[in-house]
Motif scaffolding. Sequence first.
Motif, mmCIF file in Angstrom:
data_model
loop_
_atom_site.group_PDB
_atom_site.id
_atom_site.type_symbol
_atom_site.label_atom_id
_atom_site.label_comp_id
_atom_site.label_asym_id
_atom_site.label_seq_id
_atom_site.Cartn_x
_atom_site.Cartn_y
_atom_site.Cartn_z
ATOM 1 N N ARG A 121 0.946 -1.298 0.069
ATOM 2 C CA ARG A 121 -0.070 0.040 -0.025
ATOM 3 C C ARG A 121 1.022 1.279 -0.023
ATOM 4 N NH1 ARG A 121 -5.212 1.872 1.782
ATOM 5 N NH2 ARG A 121 -5.249 4.103 1.183
ATOM 6 N N ALA A 122 1.995 1.255 0.663
ATOM 7 C CA ALA A 122 3.020 2.366 0.686
ATOM 8 C C ALA A 122 4.287 1.771 1.023
ATOM 9 C CB ALA A 122 2.412 3.148 1.495
ATOM 10 N N LEU A 123 5.230 2.650 1.013
ATOM 11 C CA LEU A 123 6.603 2.100 1.439
ATOM 12 C C LEU A 123 7.290 3.147 2.309
ATOM 13 C CD1 LEU A 123 8.474 1.301 -2.159
ATOM 14 C CD2 LEU A 123 7.645 0.091 -0.505
ATOM 15 N N VAL A 124 7.797 2.550 3.380
ATOM 16 C CA VAL A 124 8.800 3.529 4.164
ATOM 17 C C VAL A 124 10.177 2.965 4.100
ATOM 18 C CG1 VAL A 124 9.292 4.056 6.595
ATOM 19 C CG2 VAL A 124 6.938 3.792 6.165
ATOM 20 N N LEU A 125 11.004 3.853 3.498
ATOM 21 C CA LEU A 125 12.264 3.239 3.313
ATOM 22 C C LEU A 125 13.333 3.835 4.314
ATOM 23 C CD1 LEU A 125 12.686 4.075 -0.630
ATOM 24 C CD2 LEU A 125 12.023 1.893 0.672
ATOM 25 N N VAL A 126 14.044 2.721 5.153
ATOM 26 C CA VAL A 126 14.777 3.584 6.241
ATOM 27 C C VAL A 126 16.356 3.468 5.757
ATOM 28 C CG1 VAL A 126 15.349 2.916 8.706
ATOM 29 C CG2 VAL A 126 13.168 2.230 7.796
ATOM 30 N N ASP A 127 16.773 4.714 5.619
ATOM 31 C CA ASP A 127 18.148 5.052 5.466
ATOM 32 C C ASP A 127 18.635 4.281 4.252
ATOM 33 O OD1 ASP A 127 20.269 6.893 6.525
ATOM 34 O OD2 ASP A 127 21.480 5.044 6.514
ATOM 35 N N ALA A 163 32.286 -1.199 19.724
ATOM 36 C CA ALA A 163 32.931 -0.830 18.794
ATOM 37 C C ALA A 163 32.699 -0.348 17.362
ATOM 38 C CB ALA A 163 34.358 -1.557 18.490
ATOM 39 N N TYR A 164 31.566 -1.133 16.931
ATOM 40 C CA TYR A 164 30.849 -0.832 15.654
ATOM 41 C C TYR A 164 29.936 0.097 15.692
ATOM 42 C CZ TYR A 164 28.364 -2.006 11.360
ATOM 43 O OH TYR A 164 27.612 -1.880 10.295
ATOM 44 N N LEU A 165 29.143 0.173 16.982
ATOM 45 C CA LEU A 165 28.162 1.174 16.992
ATOM 46 C C LEU A 165 28.532 1.992 18.407
ATOM 47 C CD1 LEU A 165 25.239 -1.501 16.864
ATOM 48 C CD2 LEU A 165 25.994 0.199 14.955
ATOM 49 N N PRO A 166 29.398 2.824 18.158
ATOM 50 C CA PRO A 166 29.901 3.590 19.321
ATOM 51 C C PRO A 166 28.873 4.645 19.744
ATOM 52 C CG PRO A 166 30.902 4.510 17.285
ATOM 53 C CD PRO A 166 30.465 3.236 17.119
ATOM 54 N N GLN A 167 27.733 5.032 19.000
ATOM 55 C CA GLN A 167 26.549 6.032 19.347
ATOM 56 C C GLN A 167 25.911 5.565 20.159
ATOM 57 O OE1 GLN A 167 26.989 4.516 16.412
ATOM 58 N NE2 GLN A 167 24.957 3.660 15.676
ATOM 59 N N ARG A 168 25.873 4.037 20.543
ATOM 60 C CA ARG A 168 24.934 3.328 21.427
ATOM 61 C C ARG A 168 25.742 3.398 22.919
ATOM 62 N NH1 ARG A 168 21.895 -0.272 18.434
ATOM 63 N NH2 ARG A 168 21.300 0.820 16.483
ATOM 64 N N ARG A 169 24.866 3.901 23.869
ATOM 65 C CA ARG A 169 25.341 3.910 25.171
ATOM 66 C C ARG A 169 25.471 2.846 25.948
ATOM 67 N NH1 ARG A 169 21.579 9.173 27.088
ATOM 68 N NH2 ARG A 169 22.386 10.710 25.584
ATOM 69 N N GLU A 170 24.536 1.806 25.616
ATOM 70 C CA GLU A 170 24.680 0.648 26.582
ATOM 71 C C GLU A 170 25.016 -0.807 25.575
ATOM 72 O OE1 GLU A 170 20.827 -0.115 28.293
ATOM 73 O OE2 GLU A 170 20.974 1.516 29.332
ATOM 74 N N SER A 227 15.970 9.115 6.878
ATOM 75 C CA SER A 227 17.251 8.996 6.882
ATOM 76 C C SER A 227 17.933 9.477 8.029
ATOM 77 C CB SER A 227 18.043 9.675 5.517
ATOM 78 O OG SER A 227 18.048 11.056 5.810
ATOM 79 N N GLY A 228 19.100 8.929 8.180
ATOM 80 C CA GLY A 228 20.119 9.373 9.625
ATOM 81 C C GLY A 228 20.640 10.544 9.133
ATOM 82 N N GLN A 229 20.526 11.700 10.038
ATOM 83 C CA GLN A 229 21.748 12.770 9.790
ATOM 84 C C GLN A 229 22.880 12.323 9.783
ATOM 85 O OE1 GLN A 229 22.014 15.317 13.191
ATOM 86 N NE2 GLN A 229 22.068 17.095 11.881
ATOM 87 N N ARG A 230 23.527 11.279 10.508
ATOM 88 C CA ARG A 230 24.967 10.929 10.713
ATOM 89 C C ARG A 230 25.024 9.775 9.762
ATOM 90 N NH1 ARG A 230 25.883 9.997 16.678
ATOM 91 N NH2 ARG A 230 28.147 9.704 15.811
ATOM 92 N N ALA A 257 20.881 10.250 14.202
ATOM 93 C CA ALA A 257 20.742 8.976 13.778
ATOM 94 C C ALA A 257 21.877 8.606 12.862
ATOM 95 C CB ALA A 257 19.337 8.501 13.317
ATOM 96 N N THR A 258 22.481 7.520 12.755
ATOM 97 C CA THR A 258 23.183 6.831 11.774
ATOM 98 C C THR A 258 22.557 5.931 10.976
ATOM 99 O OG1 THR A 258 23.899 4.753 13.155
ATOM 100 C CG2 THR A 258 25.026 6.902 13.602
ATOM 101 N N HIS A 259 23.157 5.073 10.063
ATOM 102 C CA HIS A 259 22.497 4.132 9.148
ATOM 103 C C HIS A 259 21.459 3.186 9.996
ATOM 104 C CE1 HIS A 259 21.680 1.564 5.694
ATOM 105 N NE2 HIS A 259 22.275 0.656 6.257
ATOM 106 N N MET A 260 21.788 3.005 11.404
ATOM 107 C CA MET A 260 21.122 2.118 12.117
ATOM 108 C C MET A 260 20.079 2.792 12.787
ATOM 109 S SD MET A 260 22.823 -0.627 11.558
ATOM 110 C CE MET A 260 22.451 -1.880 12.694
ATOM 111 N N LEU A 261 19.173 3.466 12.116
ATOM 112 C CA LEU A 261 18.457 4.541 12.444
ATOM 113 C C LEU A 261 17.295 3.872 13.716
ATOM 114 C CD1 LEU A 261 16.690 7.010 9.841
ATOM 115 C CD2 LEU A 261 15.477 6.347 11.883
ATOM 116 N N ALA A 262 16.656 2.915 13.479
ATOM 117 C CA ALA A 262 15.489 2.510 14.063
ATOM 118 C C ALA A 262 16.159 2.124 15.407
ATOM 119 C CB ALA A 262 14.991 1.137 13.822
#
Length: 295
Positions: A121-127, A163-170, A227-230, A257-262
């Motif tokens: 019915r529609a598309l949501v394209l995530v990054d 190390a791969y996702l340094p933006q994640r706090r936990e 899209s993710g700003q980063r 957000a990065t490519h791992m937007l969700a």
Amino acid sequence: MRMFSNDRFYSPDGLHLAVETRNGAGEPPLLFAHGFGQTRGAWNGAADALAARGCRCVSFDSRGHGQSGRVAGGDYHMDQFASDLHALALAQPEPPILVGASMGGLLGLVLAGEARPAPFRALVLVDITPRWEAAGVERILAFMQAHPDGFADYAEAAEQIAAYLPQRRERKSEEQLKPLLREGTDGRLRWHWDPAMLAGVVRESERYQPRLLAAAARVDVPVLLLSGQRSDVVSRETVAEFLKLVPHARHVEVPGATHMLAGDANDAFTREIAAFIEDVYPDGVARPTIPQEVH
């Protein structure tokens, strides 16, 4: 019509796909397609929130990922993944809104542009856009190809993800990591994806770009590009090209957000999807309330 059974869905070529349905009687139906190297768990936060607000939310592990089957002999092709997604869309009570991240979004774009009638019915394209930034994709593939001998324990795997996702706090806990790792006969833990998948899909990805660009120009369903700003996979240039091909598409850049937007910005991500659903569905069709705060 192929049916769900014990959280399994059988693809057109007979491979079982692990499927999870939230609020099966709800509407509208949303079909979530994850990115390369991910599992259906990538959607847990958004799917839980949207199901709680009335949507039917279906997520699945793509072939070669998570709990889904692996292709005998390791002969993977992009058309197999597209066929799986098409079959899952047709199995829904009505054409679903596809929420597709990275690979999942590209597959949805091909189907929306080529299949008639359109299965969504529609598309949501995530990054993701039909043309992507090579450096970002190379970073993802480097992570997936690293550590072929696996990890001694969950703590070592958690360190690599951090190390791969340094933006994640936990850091991920052992319980969070269990669906992402498999224990081998040698006792070591390896990522859930079939390593044989890498060569075939990577080989075909560049050849897919002309097809993706042509398909995008034929998409006639509502489209939301998040899209993710980063992001290092999607850029202003690739977004601009996409919006020329699909002038009716709406684009929202999610701050921070990065490519791992969700995973980076689930609250903002979910709110944008809920708002899009209200735009897509006419008056009189059950629609979710836009969440003001999602935990």
